[in-house]
Design a protein around this motif. Structure first.
Motif, short mmCIF file in Angstrom:
data_model
loop_
_atom_site.label_atom_id
_atom_site.label_comp_id
_atom_site.label_asym_id
_atom_site.label_seq_id
_atom_site.Cartn_x
_atom_site.Cartn_y
_atom_site.Cartn_z
N ALA A 103 3.53 5.89 -5.60
CA ALA A 103 3.36 5.92 -7.05
C ALA A 103 2.33 6.97 -7.44
CB ALA A 103 2.96 4.55 -7.58
N ILE A 104 1.23 7.03 -6.71
CA ILE A 104 0.20 8.03 -6.98
C ILE A 104 0.75 9.43 -6.76
CG2 ILE A 104 -2.00 8.97 -6.13
CD1 ILE A 104 -2.81 6.00 -5.60
N LEU A 110 0.84 -1.20 0.00
CA LEU A 110 0.00 0.00 0.00
C LEU A 110 0.87 1.25 0.00
CD1 LEU A 110 -2.75 1.33 0.10
CD2 LEU A 110 -2.70 1.08 2.58
N GLU A 111 1.95 1.22 0.77
CA GLU A 111 2.86 2.38 0.84
C GLU A 111 3.44 2.69 -0.54
OE1 GLU A 111 7.11 3.66 2.87
OE2 GLU A 111 6.09 1.86 3.57
#
Length: 139
Positions: free
Chosen positions: A105-106, A99-100
Motif C-alpha cells: 500500500a505504501i 505487513l506485506e
C-alpha cells in the motif's frame, strides 16, 4: 486528468466528493449514510470497473477502496486513481491485514490503510485528515 481547481473548490465549498468502492453492499450503504450526514458528496461502486467508469466522469477528492474486489484489487485501483488524477488520495480498507499488504500500500502511494471492520468515527477522521492534506497540496 481533471483540473486541480475543481478539487480545491469542492474542499473550500465544504462538499468534497468521496468515492466508496466495496463489493459488500452493507458496508457501502452504512459508510454512505454516515459520510453524507457529515456533508460529503458520496458516490459508490461495487467493482473496479464501475469505479474506473466513475473516475472518468468526475474528479473525487478521496477514494476509499476495499483491498479485494471481484474484478481487481484495491492496489490496482489505486494506480488507476493516480492515472486519472494525481491529487486524489486513496484510502485502502482490508479485512486481511498483513505487513506485506501494508508495504505494498505504501509503495502504491496509498494515503492510509484501515482494517475492517472500520469504526465510522475512524473512517471520518481518516477522510478529514486526507482532505486537509489534499488542501495543503493544492494550495
Amino acid at each position: 486528468m481533471f483540473n486541480p481547481n475543481e478539487l480545491y473548490e469542492r474542499l473550500c465549498g465544504s462538499h468534497p466528493a468521496i468515492l466508496l468502492v466495496d463489493d459488500d453492499v452493507n458496508i457501502l450503504d452504512t459508510a454512505k449514510d454516515i459520510l453524507e450526514d457529515a456533508g460529503y458528496e458520496i458516490s459508490t461502486a461495487a467493482t473496479g470497473v464501475k469505479a474506473i467508469e466513475l473516475l472518468g466522469q468526475k474528479a473525487f477528492n478521496v477514494v476509499v477502496v476495499d483491498f479485494q474486489l471481484p474484478d481487481s484489487t484495491g492496489l490496482e485501483l489505486a494506480r488507476k486513481v493516480r492515472e486519472a488524477n494525481d491529487y486524489t488520495l486513496v484510502i485502502l480498507m482490508t479485512g486481511h491485514a498483513s505487513l506485506e499488504m501494508a508495504v505494498k500500500a505504501i509503495q502504491e502511494a496509498v494515503y492510509d490503510y484501515l482494517i475492517k471492520p472500520v469504526d465510522p468515527a475512524q473512517l471520518q477522521r481518516t477522510i478529514e485528515r486526507a482532505l486537509s492534506q489534499e488542501k495543503l497540496v493544492l494550495e
